[in-house]
Design a protein around this motif. Structure first.
Motif, PDB file in Angstrom:
ATOM      1  N   THR A  37      17.865  -8.737 -10.020  1.00 15.51           N
ATOM      2  CA  THR A  37      17.724  -8.653 -11.473  1.00 15.51           C
ATOM      3  C   THR A  37      16.481  -7.872 -11.880  1.00 15.51           C
ATOM      4  O   THR A  37      16.172  -7.766 -13.053  1.00 15.51           O
ATOM      5  CB  THR A  37      17.663 -10.064 -12.089  1.00 15.51           C
ATOM      6  N   ASN A  38      15.729  -7.341 -10.906  1.00 14.18           N
ATOM      7  CA  ASN A  38      14.562  -6.494 -11.138  1.00 14.18           C
ATOM      8  C   ASN A  38      13.484  -7.200 -11.966  1.00 14.18           C
ATOM      9  O   ASN A  38      12.870  -6.606 -12.844  1.00 14.18           O
ATOM     10  CB  ASN A  38      14.971  -5.174 -11.790  1.00 14.18           C
ATOM     11  N   THR A  39      13.249  -8.486 -11.691  1.00 14.80           N
ATOM     12  CA  THR A  39      12.252  -9.247 -12.448  1.00 14.80           C
ATOM     13  C   THR A  39      10.957  -9.460 -11.674  1.00 14.80           C
ATOM     14  O   THR A  39      10.058 -10.141 -12.154  1.00 14.80           O
ATOM     15  CB  THR A  39      12.814 -10.617 -12.867  1.00 14.80           C
ATOM     16  N   GLY A  40      10.859  -8.888 -10.482  1.00 15.48           N
ATOM     17  CA  GLY A  40       9.644  -9.021  -9.700  1.00 15.48           C
ATOM     18  C   GLY A  40       9.627  -8.010  -8.572  1.00 15.48           C
ATOM     19  O   GLY A  40      10.573  -7.252  -8.389  1.00 15.48           O
ATOM     20  N   MET A  41       8.523  -8.019  -7.828  1.00 16.89           N
ATOM     21  CA  MET A  41       8.421  -7.120  -6.679  1.00 16.89           C
ATOM     22  C   MET A  41       9.481  -7.485  -5.651  1.00 16.89           C
ATOM     23  O   MET A  41       9.837  -8.661  -5.513  1.00 16.89           O
ATOM     24  CB  MET A  41       7.061  -7.265  -6.002  1.00 16.89           C
ATOM     25  N   ASN A  42       9.969  -6.480  -4.931  1.00 13.61           N
ATOM     26  CA  ASN A  42      10.873  -6.813  -3.832  1.00 13.61           C
ATOM     27  C   ASN A  42      10.022  -7.180  -2.613  1.00 13.61           C
ATOM     28  O   ASN A  42       8.802  -6.964  -2.613  1.00 13.61           O
ATOM     29  CB  ASN A  42      11.872  -5.681  -3.566  1.00 13.61           C
ATOM     30  N   PRO A  43      10.600  -7.771  -1.590  1.00 14.83           N
ATOM     31  CA  PRO A  43       9.802  -8.209  -0.439  1.00 14.83           C
ATOM     32  C   PRO A  43       8.980  -7.112   0.224  1.00 14.83           C
ATOM     33  O   PRO A  43       7.857  -7.357   0.670  1.00 14.83           O
ATOM     34  CB  PRO A  43      10.846  -8.784   0.517  1.00 14.83           C
ATOM     35  N   VAL A  44       9.482  -5.881   0.276  1.00 13.41           N
ATOM     36  CA  VAL A  44       8.722  -4.784   0.884  1.00 13.41           C
ATOM     37  C   VAL A  44       7.497  -4.461   0.037  1.00 13.41           C
ATOM     38  O   VAL A  44       6.388  -4.280   0.559  1.00 13.41           O
ATOM     39  CB  VAL A  44       9.610  -3.533   1.081  1.00 13.41           C
ATOM     40  N   GLU A  45       7.664  -4.394  -1.278  1.00 13.55           N
ATOM     41  CA  GLU A  45       6.530  -4.132  -2.172  1.00 13.55           C
ATOM     42  C   GLU A  45       5.485  -5.241  -2.058  1.00 13.55           C
ATOM     43  O   GLU A  45       4.277  -4.962  -2.055  1.00 13.55           O
ATOM     44  CB  GLU A  45       7.006  -4.008  -3.619  1.00 13.55           C
ATOM     45  N   LEU A  46       5.945  -6.472  -1.954  1.00 14.81           N
ATOM     46  CA  LEU A  46       5.019  -7.599  -1.802  1.00 14.81           C
ATOM     47  C   LEU A  46       4.245  -7.484  -0.496  1.00 14.81           C
ATOM     48  O   LEU A  46       3.025  -7.673  -0.463  1.00 14.81           O
ATOM     49  CB  LEU A  46       5.781  -8.922  -1.859  1.00 14.81           C
ATOM     50  N   GLU A  47       4.920  -7.139   0.579  1.00 10.22           N
ATOM     51  CA  GLU A  47       4.270  -6.986   1.882  1.00 10.22           C
ATOM     52  C   GLU A  47       3.235  -5.856   1.845  1.00 10.22           C
ATOM     53  O   GLU A  47       2.129  -5.996   2.375  1.00 10.22           O
ATOM     54  CB  GLU A  47       5.308  -6.723   2.970  1.00 10.22           C
ATOM     55  N   LEU A  48       3.586  -4.735   1.228  1.00 18.03           N
ATOM     56  CA  LEU A  48       2.638  -3.628   1.112  1.00 18.03           C
ATOM     57  C   LEU A  48       1.428  -4.026   0.272  1.00 18.03           C
ATOM     58  O   LEU A  48       0.292  -3.633   0.582  1.00 18.03           O
ATOM     59  CB  LEU A  48       3.326  -2.396   0.525  1.00 18.03           C
ATOM     60  N   SER A  49       1.647  -4.807  -0.768  1.00 16.86           N
ATOM     61  CA  SER A  49       0.546  -5.283  -1.603  1.00 16.86           C
ATOM     62  C   SER A  49      -0.382  -6.198  -0.827  1.00 16.86           C
ATOM     63  O   SER A  49      -1.610  -6.092  -0.942  1.00 16.86           O
ATOM     64  CB  SER A  49       1.088  -6.026  -2.827  1.00 16.86           C
ATOM     65  N   THR A  50       0.184  -7.086  -0.018  1.00 19.72           N
ATOM     66  CA  THR A  50      -0.659  -7.990   0.769  1.00 19.72           C
ATOM     67  C   THR A  50      -1.434  -7.227   1.834  1.00 19.72           C
ATOM     68  O   THR A  50      -2.588  -7.549   2.113  1.00 19.72           O
ATOM     69  CB  THR A  50       0.153  -9.120   1.423  1.00 19.72           C
ATOM     70  N   LEU A  51      -0.826  -6.193   2.393  1.00 10.20           N
ATOM     71  CA  LEU A  51      -1.541  -5.365   3.367  1.00 10.20           C
ATOM     72  C   LEU A  51      -2.720  -4.665   2.686  1.00 10.20           C
ATOM     73  O   LEU A  51      -3.833  -4.644   3.213  1.00 10.20           O
ATOM     74  CB  LEU A  51      -0.596  -4.335   3.977  1.00 10.20           C
ATOM     75  N   GLY A  52      -2.493  -4.113   1.507  1.00  6.95           N
ATOM     76  CA  GLY A  52      -3.567  -3.461   0.765  1.00  6.95           C
ATOM     77  C   GLY A  52      -4.692  -4.422   0.423  1.00  6.95           C
ATOM     78  O   GLY A  52      -5.872  -4.082   0.557  1.00  6.95           O
ATOM     79  N   ALA A  53      -4.355  -5.632  -0.005  1.00  3.54           N
ATOM     80  CA  ALA A  53      -5.373  -6.639  -0.326  1.00  3.54           C
ATOM     81  C   ALA A  53      -6.149  -7.033   0.914  1.00  3.54           C
ATOM     82  O   ALA A  53      -7.375  -7.210   0.881  1.00  3.54           O
ATOM     83  CB  ALA A  53      -4.721  -7.854  -0.959  1.00  3.54           C
ATOM     84  N   SER A  54      -5.468  -7.163   2.035  1.00  2.00           N
ATOM     85  CA  SER A  54      -6.131  -7.523   3.286  1.00  2.00           C
ATOM     86  C   SER A  54      -7.092  -6.424   3.728  1.00  2.00           C
ATOM     87  O   SER A  54      -8.217  -6.708   4.166  1.00  2.00           O
ATOM     88  CB  SER A  54      -5.075  -7.778   4.366  1.00  2.00           C
ATOM     89  N   LEU A  55      -6.667  -5.185   3.601  1.00  2.56           N
ATOM     90  CA  LEU A  55      -7.533  -4.064   3.972  1.00  2.56           C
ATOM     91  C   LEU A  55      -8.769  -4.012   3.064  1.00  2.56           C
ATOM     92  O   LEU A  55      -9.875  -3.725   3.533  1.00  2.56           O
ATOM     93  CB  LEU A  55      -6.764  -2.752   3.912  1.00  2.56           C
ATOM     94  N   GLN A  56      -8.600  -4.293   1.786  1.00  2.00           N
ATOM     95  CA  GLN A  56      -9.733  -4.299   0.863  1.00  2.00           C
ATOM     96  C   GLN A  56     -10.727  -5.397   1.224  1.00  2.00           C
ATOM     97  O   GLN A  56     -11.934  -5.191   1.211  1.00  2.00           O
ATOM     98  CB  GLN A  56      -9.260  -4.484  -0.587  1.00  2.00           C
ATOM     99  N   ALA A  57     -10.215  -6.574   1.566  1.00  2.00           N
ATOM    100  CA  ALA A  57     -11.092  -7.679   1.951  1.00  2.00           C
ATOM    101  C   ALA A  57     -11.818  -7.364   3.251  1.00  2.00           C
ATOM    102  O   ALA A  57     -13.007  -7.680   3.400  1.00  2.00           O
ATOM    103  CB  ALA A  57     -10.274  -8.961   2.100  1.00  2.00           C
ATOM    104  N   THR A  58     -11.139  -6.719   4.183  1.00  2.00           N
ATOM    105  CA  THR A  58     -11.766  -6.342   5.442  1.00  2.00           C
ATOM    106  C   THR A  58     -12.853  -5.297   5.219  1.00  2.00           C
ATOM    107  O   THR A  58     -13.943  -5.378   5.805  1.00  2.00           O
ATOM    108  CB  THR A  58     -10.701  -5.802   6.425  1.00  2.00           C
ATOM    109  N   ALA A  59     -12.590  -4.313   4.371  1.00  2.00           N
ATOM    110  CA  ALA A  59     -13.555  -3.259   4.093  1.00  2.00           C
ATOM    111  C   ALA A  59     -14.786  -3.792   3.375  1.00  2.00           C
ATOM    112  O   ALA A  59     -15.892  -3.307   3.582  1.00  2.00           O
ATOM    113  CB  ALA A  59     -12.900  -2.145   3.267  1.00  2.00           C
ATOM    114  N   LYS A  60     -14.616  -4.797   2.567  1.00  2.00           N
ATOM    115  CA  LYS A  60     -15.719  -5.379   1.811  1.00  2.00           C
ATOM    116  C   LYS A  60     -16.694  -6.019   2.757  1.00  2.00           C
ATOM    117  O   LYS A  60     -17.863  -6.041   2.646  1.00  2.00           O
ATOM    118  CB  LYS A  60     -15.175  -6.392   0.809  1.00  2.00           C
TER     119      LYS A  60
END
Length: 60
Positions: A37-60
């Motif tokens: 129904t296109n009301t949220g991120m799909n699982p791949v987008e969610l996974e990519l977002s969590t990877l990006g957040a993890s990389l940001q936390a690691t870089a910090k």
């Protein structure tokens, strides 16, 4: 030791999943052309977002 907890439950709308973790609520879904129904991120987008957040936390 810190513990993590998350819940996910299927809704009645298409492929939508209602999720909760650490007081935060969000929907995971698929686009309409994939049966969702296109009301949220799909699982791949969610996974990519969590990877990006993890990389940001690691870089910090």
């Amino acid at each position: 030791m810190e513990y993590y907890n998350a819940t996910a439950r299927k809704t009645k709308q298409g492929l939508q999943v209602d999720t909760h973790s650490h007081g935060v609520h969000y929907l995971i879904d698929e686009p309409k052309n994939a049966g969702g129904t296109n009301t949220g991120m799909n699982p791949v987008e969610l996974e990519l977002s969590t990877l990006g957040a993890s990389l940001q936390a690691t870089a910090k």
